[in-house]
Design a protein around this motif. Sequence first.
Motif, mmCIF file in Angstrom:
data_model
loop_
_atom_site.group_PDB
_atom_site.id
_atom_site.type_symbol
_atom_site.label_atom_id
_atom_site.label_comp_id
_atom_site.label_asym_id
_atom_site.label_seq_id
_atom_site.Cartn_x
_atom_site.Cartn_y
_atom_site.Cartn_z
ATOM 1 N N GLY A 215 0.801 -1.213 0.000
ATOM 2 C CA GLY A 215 0.000 0.000 0.000
ATOM 3 C C GLY A 215 0.834 1.263 0.000
ATOM 4 O O GLY A 215 0.303 2.354 -0.110
ATOM 5 N N GLY A 216 2.133 1.132 0.122
ATOM 6 C CA GLY A 216 3.033 2.286 0.083
ATOM 7 C C GLY A 216 3.985 2.126 -1.083
ATOM 8 O O GLY A 216 3.619 2.359 -2.237
ATOM 9 N N VAL A 217 5.183 1.679 -0.783
ATOM 10 C CA VAL A 217 6.192 1.443 -1.825
ATOM 11 C C VAL A 217 5.705 0.396 -2.817
ATOM 12 O O VAL A 217 5.917 0.507 -4.016
ATOM 13 C CB VAL A 217 7.533 0.993 -1.191
ATOM 14 C CG1 VAL A 217 8.548 0.645 -2.246
ATOM 15 C CG2 VAL A 217 8.065 2.065 -0.266
ATOM 16 N N LEU A 218 5.035 -0.623 -2.301
ATOM 17 C CA LEU A 218 4.468 -1.670 -3.152
ATOM 18 C C LEU A 218 2.970 -1.410 -3.265
ATOM 19 O O LEU A 218 2.215 -1.626 -2.322
ATOM 20 C CB LEU A 218 4.745 -3.047 -2.542
ATOM 21 C CG LEU A 218 4.226 -4.261 -3.306
ATOM 22 C CD1 LEU A 218 4.743 -4.267 -4.741
ATOM 23 C CD2 LEU A 218 4.630 -5.528 -2.589
ATOM 24 N N HIS A 219 2.565 -0.914 -4.417
ATOM 25 C CA HIS A 219 1.187 -0.471 -4.602
ATOM 26 C C HIS A 219 0.191 -1.631 -4.623
ATOM 27 O O HIS A 219 -0.845 -1.571 -3.953
ATOM 28 C CB HIS A 219 1.076 0.338 -5.896
ATOM 29 C CG HIS A 219 -0.308 0.808 -6.190
ATOM 30 N ND1 HIS A 219 -0.929 1.790 -5.464
ATOM 31 C CD2 HIS A 219 -1.212 0.393 -7.106
ATOM 32 C CE1 HIS A 219 -2.156 1.982 -5.936
ATOM 33 N NE2 HIS A 219 -2.347 1.144 -6.924
ATOM 34 N N ALA A 220 0.487 -2.684 -5.403
ATOM 35 C CA ALA A 220 -0.480 -3.774 -5.538
ATOM 36 C C ALA A 220 0.242 -5.107 -5.679
ATOM 37 O O ALA A 220 1.229 -5.216 -6.396
ATOM 38 C CB ALA A 220 -1.358 -3.542 -6.768
ATOM 39 N N LEU A 221 -0.278 -6.109 -4.975
ATOM 40 C CA LEU A 221 0.278 -7.451 -5.045
ATOM 41 C C LEU A 221 -0.867 -8.458 -5.097
ATOM 42 O O LEU A 221 -1.625 -8.605 -4.151
ATOM 43 C CB LEU A 221 1.162 -7.752 -3.823
ATOM 44 C CG LEU A 221 1.814 -9.128 -3.797
ATOM 45 C CD1 LEU A 221 2.841 -9.244 -4.919
ATOM 46 C CD2 LEU A 221 2.466 -9.376 -2.447
ATOM 47 N N GLN A 222 -1.000 -9.109 -6.239
ATOM 48 C CA GLN A 222 -1.970 -10.197 -6.398
ATOM 49 C C GLN A 222 -1.281 -11.443 -5.837
ATOM 50 O O GLN A 222 -0.293 -11.899 -6.405
ATOM 51 C CB GLN A 222 -2.310 -10.370 -7.871
ATOM 52 C CG GLN A 222 -3.246 -11.488 -8.161
ATOM 53 C CD GLN A 222 -3.430 -11.660 -9.661
ATOM 54 O OE1 GLN A 222 -3.370 -10.708 -10.426
ATOM 55 N NE2 GLN A 222 -3.620 -12.886 -10.084
ATOM 56 N N LEU A 223 -1.769 -11.978 -4.740
ATOM 57 C CA LEU A 223 -1.064 -13.021 -4.014
ATOM 58 C C LEU A 223 -1.769 -14.362 -4.096
ATOM 59 O O LEU A 223 -2.977 -14.459 -3.867
ATOM 60 C CB LEU A 223 -0.927 -12.602 -2.553
ATOM 61 C CG LEU A 223 -0.157 -13.520 -1.618
ATOM 62 C CD1 LEU A 223 1.272 -13.750 -2.109
ATOM 63 C CD2 LEU A 223 -0.145 -12.937 -0.209
ATOM 64 N N THR A 224 -1.001 -15.394 -4.421
ATOM 65 C CA THR A 224 -1.466 -16.777 -4.404
ATOM 66 C C THR A 224 -0.501 -17.557 -3.526
ATOM 67 O O THR A 224 0.710 -17.461 -3.717
ATOM 68 C CB THR A 224 -1.472 -17.390 -5.823
ATOM 69 O OG1 THR A 224 -2.281 -16.584 -6.670
ATOM 70 C CG2 THR A 224 -2.011 -18.810 -5.803
ATOM 71 N N THR A 225 -1.022 -18.294 -2.553
ATOM 72 C CA THR A 225 -0.188 -19.123 -1.697
ATOM 73 C C THR A 225 -0.672 -20.565 -1.777
ATOM 74 O O THR A 225 -1.844 -20.825 -2.044
ATOM 75 C CB THR A 225 -0.206 -18.650 -0.230
ATOM 76 O OG1 THR A 225 -1.547 -18.668 0.245
ATOM 77 C CG2 THR A 225 0.384 -17.256 -0.092
ATOM 78 N N ALA A 226 0.261 -21.493 -1.519
ATOM 79 C CA ALA A 226 -0.083 -22.902 -1.556
ATOM 80 C C ALA A 226 0.974 -23.714 -0.846
ATOM 81 O O ALA A 226 2.088 -23.221 -0.578
ATOM 82 C CB ALA A 226 -0.202 -23.376 -3.008
ATOM 83 N N CYS A 227 0.629 -24.966 -0.564
ATOM 84 C CA CYS A 227 1.589 -25.948 -0.051
ATOM 85 C C CYS A 227 2.043 -26.782 -1.245
ATOM 86 O O CYS A 227 1.302 -26.952 -2.206
ATOM 87 C CB CYS A 227 0.915 -26.867 0.962
ATOM 88 S SG CYS A 227 0.340 -26.009 2.423
ATOM 89 N N PRO A 228 3.255 -27.351 -1.176
ATOM 90 C CA PRO A 228 3.706 -28.218 -2.267
ATOM 91 C C PRO A 228 2.773 -29.425 -2.407
ATOM 92 O O PRO A 228 2.225 -29.901 -1.418
ATOM 93 C CB PRO A 228 5.091 -28.671 -1.845
ATOM 94 C CG PRO A 228 5.496 -27.784 -0.723
ATOM 95 C CD PRO A 228 4.247 -27.224 -0.119
ATOM 96 N N GLN A 229 2.610 -29.892 -3.617
ATOM 97 C CA GLN A 229 1.746 -31.063 -3.885
ATOM 98 C C GLN A 229 2.406 -32.321 -3.428
ATOM 99 O O GLN A 229 3.509 -32.588 -3.598
ATOM 100 C CB GLN A 229 1.437 -31.155 -5.370
ATOM 101 C CG GLN A 229 0.570 -30.049 -5.856
ATOM 102 C CD GLN A 229 -0.849 -30.092 -5.319
ATOM 103 O OE1 GLN A 229 -1.342 -31.135 -4.905
ATOM 104 N NE2 GLN A 229 -1.515 -28.967 -5.294
#
Length: 77
Positions: free
Chosen positions: A63-77
């Motif tokens: 929200g400051g230096v980094l304006h936008a981050l589309q985030l996807t998280t997961a565990c290894p398969q």
Amino acid sequence: MPMAADEIETMIRAAIPDAVIEITDLAGDGDHYAARVVAESFRGLPRVRQHQRVYAALEGRMGGVLHALQLTTACPQ
């Protein structure tokens, strides 16, 4: 000044050492990124907690230096 993709990756890796991280600059402007973070240490954590760990790794830059981050998280398969 926008954040570089390698800086984002370095910060996430420092906080989540087992992570496999893919960063994509969505707009080519250094301001809008997508990140996919896969980590065994996420196992058993709800998705919201996984995201909180990544945001915490960015030390308040969202929200400051980094304006936008589309985030996807997961565990290894």
